[in-house]
Design a protein around this motif. Sequence first.
Motif, PDB file in Angstrom:
ATOM      1  N   UNK A  61       0.967  -1.124   0.007  1.00 51.85           N
ATOM      2  CA  UNK A  61       0.027  -0.117   0.023  1.00 51.85           C
ATOM      3  C   UNK A  61       0.977   1.349  -0.044  1.00 51.85           C
ATOM      4  N   UNK A  62       0.813   1.772  -1.037  1.00 54.57           N
ATOM      5  CA  UNK A  62       1.813   2.767  -1.135  1.00 54.57           C
ATOM      6  C   UNK A  62       1.735   4.163  -0.502  1.00 54.57           C
ATOM      7  N   UNK A  63       2.241   4.462   0.619  1.00 54.65           N
ATOM      8  CA  UNK A  63       1.936   5.495   1.440  1.00 54.65           C
ATOM      9  C   UNK A  63       3.161   6.720   1.367  1.00 54.65           C
ATOM     10  N   UNK A  64       2.338   7.650   1.120  1.00 53.40           N
ATOM     11  CA  UNK A  64       3.165   9.163   1.041  1.00 53.40           C
ATOM     12  C   UNK A  64       3.569   9.584   2.678  1.00 53.40           C
ATOM     13  N   UNK A  95      -9.329  -4.331   1.420  1.00 55.33           N
ATOM     14  CA  UNK A  95      -8.502  -5.123   0.471  1.00 55.33           C
ATOM     15  C   UNK A  95      -9.214  -5.269  -1.086  1.00 55.33           C
ATOM     16  N   UNK A  96     -10.395  -5.525  -1.114  1.00 57.99           N
ATOM     17  CA  UNK A  96     -10.968  -5.700  -2.407  1.00 57.99           C
ATOM     18  C   UNK A  96     -10.630  -4.419  -3.370  1.00 57.99           C
ATOM     19  N   UNK A  97     -10.651  -3.189  -2.687  1.00 57.68           N
ATOM     20  CA  UNK A  97     -10.350  -1.946  -3.407  1.00 57.68           C
ATOM     21  C   UNK A  97      -8.756  -1.685  -3.423  1.00 57.68           C
ATOM     22  N   UNK A  98      -8.023  -2.464  -2.620  1.00 62.88           N
ATOM     23  CA  UNK A  98      -6.714  -2.005  -2.498  1.00 62.88           C
ATOM     24  C   UNK A  98      -6.640  -0.448  -1.950  1.00 62.88           C
ATOM     25  N   UNK A 122      -6.763  10.552  -7.993  1.00 61.75           N
ATOM     26  CA  UNK A 122      -8.128  11.139  -7.373  1.00 61.75           C
ATOM     27  C   UNK A 122      -9.532  10.369  -8.113  1.00 61.75           C
ATOM     28  N   UNK A 123      -9.573  10.418  -9.053  1.00 64.19           N
ATOM     29  CA  UNK A 123     -10.741   9.826 -10.027  1.00 64.19           C
ATOM     30  C   UNK A 123     -10.577   8.425  -9.777  1.00 64.19           C
ATOM     31  N   UNK A 124      -9.327   7.820  -9.778  1.00 57.62           N
ATOM     32  CA  UNK A 124      -9.486   6.319  -9.860  1.00 57.62           C
ATOM     33  C   UNK A 124      -9.905   5.931  -8.181  1.00 57.62           C
ATOM     34  N   UNK A 125      -9.391   6.797  -7.408  1.00 54.92           N
ATOM     35  CA  UNK A 125      -9.957   6.152  -6.024  1.00 54.92           C
ATOM     36  C   UNK A 125     -11.488   6.605  -5.764  1.00 54.92           C
ATOM     37  N   UNK A 126     -11.892   7.780  -6.282  1.00 51.88           N
ATOM     38  CA  UNK A 126     -13.388   8.142  -6.097  1.00 51.88           C
ATOM     39  C   UNK A 126     -14.173   7.127  -6.962  1.00 51.88           C
ATOM     40  N   UNK A 127     -13.878   6.574  -8.009  1.00 50.85           N
ATOM     41  CA  UNK A 127     -14.591   5.762  -8.766  1.00 50.85           C
ATOM     42  C   UNK A 127     -14.739   4.547  -8.067  1.00 50.85           C
TER      43      UNK A 127
END
Length: 395
Positions: A61-64, A95-98, A122-127
Amino acid sequence: MLQAKDEEEKLVSLVQMSRKQVEKWRKQKFFCPICNQTVQLKSGRIRIPHFAHRSDQACFFKEAKESEEHLSLKTALVEWCLRDALDHQLEAYLPLLKQRADILIDRFAVEIQCSKLSIEEMGRRTASYIKNGYQPIWICGEKTWNSGKNSSALRKFCAYSESLGFYLWTADWREKKLYLRYHLESASANKLHYASKCWHFGEGRLDELFNKITKKNLFHFRKYDSRQEMMQTYQELYRKLRGRVPDILAIQSLYYQNGSHLLGLHYWFYYPINQLILFGKSIFLFKYHFWKWLTLNNRKTVTEAEIFDFCRSCIQREKLDQLFPLIPFSSLVQWQTHYLIEGLIVCHILIIEGEQRSFYIAIDPIDCVKPHSVIQFNDTKNITEVVITGTPLKI
Ligand SMILES: [Zn+2]
């Protein structure tokens, strides 16, 4: 991160822990709840105690790197939930959405945004949230909010409701306040206008705030002087053309091919109110195509449905809906149709026919301005001086 697993696989949260308690854990081992690698407990003098991966560790999980602001806001929102005994999950990994929501409250996936985030991400996470039945709530931190006010960077965080118009959430971690910024509009010079409502952290229940607010009628009226707004837009355009700004020159050459000049159009072209938030810099391109369509074959009337269809195909073609991941396409089209018609009425291009959904087209050539550094209105035309906006208007 504000939580990690201990050696017994138990989730340990640092929220509401005193520094003394945290100190006691110094020698213990902790693990990332997502990748299971060991994480370090950081508790220096300045920053809030938190867990972090070592820099050479890659977590899937890439964490900034989390800023003080981000950690503080997460802590504050969790404390807010605890105060009301509200069911919530801090740093909820799905987990399903990662994806990991900063806080999950019921179906609200709260994401606090304190650093830059690309529109694609942002669009990817929102969708992905929406697809899986969550409602994302993006809260802009100080920098995101302040630096976005003079650009279009904030558009992606905007949601929409009929009673609030375009709206978004922001938080001030120093003053400990949550803000709702609503009826966001940009008029001339890309300046953002908005109304604000604020809550001190802990005031009211968070789930109720997120749930009810969009249904509330938070009316807010803002008066615009249409002439003044038009003049500002005109002068800005004049400066850009003189300064040979490439975007504007490209649009000018399009108008030129059509035998016109950007500074010598009907004054409606310079009417900016409620036009810019959606189109931004490409507003003159939109108006070019709209004008061509409206004046085609010298037609005498147009209906709201026809204008709606035009707006729909234009927003679709330009993929403008992708700039607003939180707003349904149909809402954008409705909004655009509404304010486009309003502007055309203010500028005396459309006149309401007996039946409200149909309009006469009345284009008076005398209303075209002459290229000059200052816009010259035809004084006999009574341009609506003040437009009141900020609430759904009935045309
Ligand atoms: Zn990890």
